[in-house]
Design an enzyme around this catalytic site. Structure first.
Site, PDB file in Angstrom:
ATOM      1  N   ASN A 133       8.115  -5.589  -1.111  1.00 19.38           N
ATOM      2  CA  ASN A 133       8.021  -4.555  -0.092  1.00 19.38           C
ATOM      3  C   ASN A 133       6.543  -4.475   0.287  1.00 19.38           C
ATOM      4  O   ASN A 133       5.767  -3.802  -0.399  1.00 19.38           O
ATOM      5  CB  ASN A 133       8.519  -3.207  -0.617  1.00 19.38           C
ATOM      6  CG  ASN A 133       8.458  -2.128   0.455  1.00 19.38           C
ATOM      7  OD1 ASN A 133       7.896  -2.342   1.527  1.00 19.38           O
ATOM      8  ND2 ASN A 133       9.032  -0.972   0.167  1.00 19.38           N
ATOM      9  N   ALA A 144       3.195  -1.090   4.759  1.00 17.00           N
ATOM     10  CA  ALA A 144       2.648  -1.142   6.126  1.00 17.00           C
ATOM     11  C   ALA A 144       2.239  -2.567   6.529  1.00 17.00           C
ATOM     12  O   ALA A 144       2.278  -2.909   7.719  1.00 17.00           O
ATOM     13  CB  ALA A 144       1.458  -0.202   6.246  1.00 17.00           C
ATOM     14  N   TYR A 159      11.170   8.824   1.148  1.00 15.39           N
ATOM     15  CA  TYR A 159      11.139   7.814   0.085  1.00 15.39           C
ATOM     16  C   TYR A 159      11.791   8.254  -1.229  1.00 15.39           C
ATOM     17  O   TYR A 159      11.838   7.479  -2.181  1.00 15.39           O
ATOM     18  CB  TYR A 159       9.686   7.375  -0.168  1.00 15.39           C
ATOM     19  CG  TYR A 159       9.042   6.798   1.083  1.00 15.39           C
ATOM     20  CD1 TYR A 159       9.475   5.593   1.625  1.00 15.39           C
ATOM     21  CD2 TYR A 159       8.027   7.478   1.756  1.00 15.39           C
ATOM     22  CE1 TYR A 159       8.913   5.088   2.785  1.00 15.39           C
ATOM     23  CE2 TYR A 159       7.452   6.977   2.910  1.00 15.39           C
ATOM     24  CZ  TYR A 159       7.902   5.777   3.423  1.00 15.39           C
ATOM     25  OH  TYR A 159       7.343   5.272   4.564  1.00 15.39           O
ATOM     26  N   GLU A 170      12.891  -9.499   1.153  1.00 16.25           N
ATOM     27  CA  GLU A 170      12.127  -8.368   1.703  1.00 16.25           C
ATOM     28  C   GLU A 170      12.927  -7.083   1.486  1.00 16.25           C
ATOM     29  O   GLU A 170      14.130  -7.059   1.755  1.00 16.25           O
ATOM     30  CB  GLU A 170      11.935  -8.620   3.209  1.00 16.25           C
ATOM     31  CG  GLU A 170      11.270  -7.491   3.964  1.00 16.25           C
ATOM     32  CD  GLU A 170      11.262  -7.736   5.489  1.00 16.25           C
ATOM     33  OE1 GLU A 170      12.012  -8.620   5.979  1.00 16.25           O
ATOM     34  OE2 GLU A 170      10.511  -7.031   6.182  1.00 16.25           O
ATOM     35  N   PRO A 214       0.782  -1.222   0.000  1.00 17.70           N
ATOM     36  CA  PRO A 214       0.000   0.000   0.000  1.00 17.70           C
ATOM     37  C   PRO A 214       0.823   1.287   0.000  1.00 17.70           C
ATOM     38  O   PRO A 214       1.802   1.404   0.723  1.00 17.70           O
ATOM     39  CB  PRO A 214      -0.836  -0.099   1.282  1.00 17.70           C
ATOM     40  CG  PRO A 214      -0.244  -1.207   2.076  1.00 17.70           C
ATOM     41  CD  PRO A 214       0.456  -2.108   1.116  1.00 17.70           C
ATOM     42  N   ASN A 215       0.369   2.202  -0.821  1.00 15.24           N
ATOM     43  CA  ASN A 215       0.900   3.570  -0.947  1.00 15.24           C
ATOM     44  C   ASN A 215       2.215   3.651  -1.713  1.00 15.24           C
ATOM     45  O   ASN A 215       2.699   4.762  -1.964  1.00 15.24           O
ATOM     46  CB  ASN A 215       1.056   4.234   0.441  1.00 15.24           C
ATOM     47  CG  ASN A 215      -0.266   4.373   1.148  1.00 15.24           C
ATOM     48  OD1 ASN A 215      -1.202   4.924   0.591  1.00 15.24           O
ATOM     49  ND2 ASN A 215      -0.376   3.847   2.355  1.00 15.24           N
ATOM     50  N   HIS A 266      12.886  -2.731   2.075  1.00 13.81           N
ATOM     51  CA  HIS A 266      12.286  -1.486   2.558  1.00 13.81           C
ATOM     52  C   HIS A 266      13.154  -0.324   2.117  1.00 13.81           C
ATOM     53  O   HIS A 266      14.381  -0.377   2.261  1.00 13.81           O
ATOM     54  CB  HIS A 266      12.149  -1.487   4.080  1.00 13.81           C
ATOM     55  CG  HIS A 266      11.242  -2.575   4.544  1.00 13.81           C
ATOM     56  ND1 HIS A 266       9.884  -2.504   4.365  1.00 13.81           N
ATOM     57  CD2 HIS A 266      11.503  -3.769   5.101  1.00 13.81           C
ATOM     58  CE1 HIS A 266       9.350  -3.633   4.821  1.00 13.81           C
ATOM     59  NE2 HIS A 266      10.302  -4.413   5.266  1.00 13.81           N
ATOM     60  N   ARG A 308      12.727   3.926  12.840  1.00 12.60           N
ATOM     61  CA  ARG A 308      11.548   4.801  12.860  1.00 12.60           C
ATOM     62  C   ARG A 308      10.680   4.471  14.074  1.00 12.60           C
ATOM     63  O   ARG A 308      11.204   4.230  15.144  1.00 12.60           O
ATOM     64  CB  ARG A 308      10.828   4.662  11.513  1.00 12.60           C
ATOM     65  CG  ARG A 308      11.726   5.089  10.331  1.00 12.60           C
ATOM     66  CD  ARG A 308      11.071   4.863   8.997  1.00 12.60           C
ATOM     67  NE  ARG A 308       9.878   5.677   8.848  1.00 12.60           N
ATOM     68  CZ  ARG A 308       9.020   5.568   7.828  1.00 12.60           C
ATOM     69  NH1 ARG A 308       9.271   4.688   6.858  1.00 12.60           N
ATOM     70  NH2 ARG A 308       7.950   6.335   7.756  1.00 12.60           N
TER      71      ARG A 308
HETATM   72  O1  CA2 Z   1      10.508   1.865   3.948  1.00 12.67           O
HETATM   73  C1  CA2 Z   1       9.677   1.162   3.358  1.00 12.67           C
HETATM   74  O2  CA2 Z   1       9.852   0.745   2.232  1.00 12.67           O
HETATM   75  C2  CA2 Z   1       8.349   0.843   4.049  1.00 12.67           C
HETATM   76  O3  CA2 Z   1       7.971  -0.472   3.689  1.00 12.67           O
HETATM   77  C3  CA2 Z   1       7.357   1.858   3.521  1.00 12.67           C
HETATM   78  C4  CA2 Z   1       5.988   1.775   4.196  1.00 12.67           C
HETATM   79  C5  CA2 Z   1       6.121   1.768   5.712  1.00 12.67           C
HETATM   80  O4  CA2 Z   1       4.840   1.535   6.286  1.00 12.67           O
HETATM   81  C6  CA2 Z   1       7.092   0.711   6.180  1.00 12.67           C
HETATM   82  O5  CA2 Z   1       7.202   0.818   7.584  1.00 12.67           O
HETATM   83  C7  CA2 Z   1       8.453   0.907   5.561  1.00 12.67           C
HETATM   84  C8  CA2 Z   1       5.128   2.971   3.841  1.00 12.67           C
HETATM   85  C9  CA2 Z   1       4.872   3.100   2.397  1.00 12.67           C
HETATM   86  C10 CA2 Z   1       4.298   4.456   2.166  1.00 12.67           C
HETATM   87  O6  CA2 Z   1       4.574   4.690   0.836  1.00 12.67           O
HETATM   88  C11 CA2 Z   1       4.752   5.937   0.412  1.00 12.67           C
HETATM   89  C12 CA2 Z   1       5.611   6.064  -0.619  1.00 12.67           C
HETATM   90  C13 CA2 Z   1       5.867   7.288  -1.107  1.00 12.67           C
HETATM   91  C14 CA2 Z   1       5.222   8.396  -0.595  1.00 12.67           C
HETATM   92  C15 CA2 Z   1       4.352   8.248   0.434  1.00 12.67           C
HETATM   93  C16 CA2 Z   1       4.086   7.005   0.935  1.00 12.67           C
END
Ligand code: CA2
Length: 151
Positions: free
Chosen positions: A73, A76, A22, A97, A9-10, A99, A106
């Site tokens: 990846n 969340a 990011y 995996e 997601p996201n 990230h 964090r």
């Molecule tokens: O660091 C990572 O790749 C995470 O998997 C990203 C997740 C977070 O919940 C994990 O703890 C770590 C969040 C993804 C949110 O994605 C976005 C990407 C770009 C801009 C905004 C949100």
């Protein structure tokens, strides 16, 4: 050698939100980076992104018999999803995996990864190049496994 790259997601918002965490590259840019490395390695690569847990589980199940390995990846869902862990264990495909950030640096709730025990390695905190590292690691692992199999 076929590899499926799954994003949770996201991750479709890459480059559009929170660039301080990011980076500025978009999801399309990420796919392009990975495609280019895959071509250099001689790996066939495909992509799947969803904001829905069940869709991610379906993609993992569908990968069985079609792909040799997975780079994932789960975003969340990393920190919550027994369903994704179970799907990865069920298909038994070598999985790495990834990230973009380092979740361990964090919030406390990001320190737990439900999926780590189903993965052969974790790459974290290396930005988008982490996906390239994961692809290379998987390529090396699959190549060595092939060599052993034919020995
Ligand atoms: O660091 C990572 O790749 C995470 O998997 C990203 C997740 C977070 O919940 C994990 O703890 C770590 C969040 C993804 C949110 O994605 C976005 C990407 C770009 C801009 C905004 C949100």
């Amino acid at each position: 050698m076929r590899v499926l790259v799954i994003n949770g997601p996201n991750m479709n918002l890459l480059g559009l939100r929170e660039p301080e965490i990011y980076g500025a590259t978009t999801y399309a840019g990420l796919m392009e980076m990975i495609r280019s490395e895959a071509a250099a390695l001689g790996v066939e690569v495909d992509f799947f992104q969803s904001n829905h847990e069940g869709a991610l589980v379906d993609a993992i199940q569908d990968a069985y018999g079609k792909f040799d390995g997975i780079v994932i990846n789960p975003a969340a869902y990393t920190h919550t999803s027994v369903a994704i862990l179970d799907a990865l264990k069920a298909v038994g495909l070598p999985t790495i995996e990834v990230h973009v950030s380092d979740p361990d640096m964090r919030d406390d709730f990001r320190r737990v990864s439900y999926i780590r025990s189903a993965c052969i390695a974790t790459v974290k905190g290396k930005g988008l190049p982490g996906y390239i590292e994961a692809l290379r690691l998987l390529h090396t692992y699959l190549s060595q496994r092939r060599q052993k199999g034919s020995a």
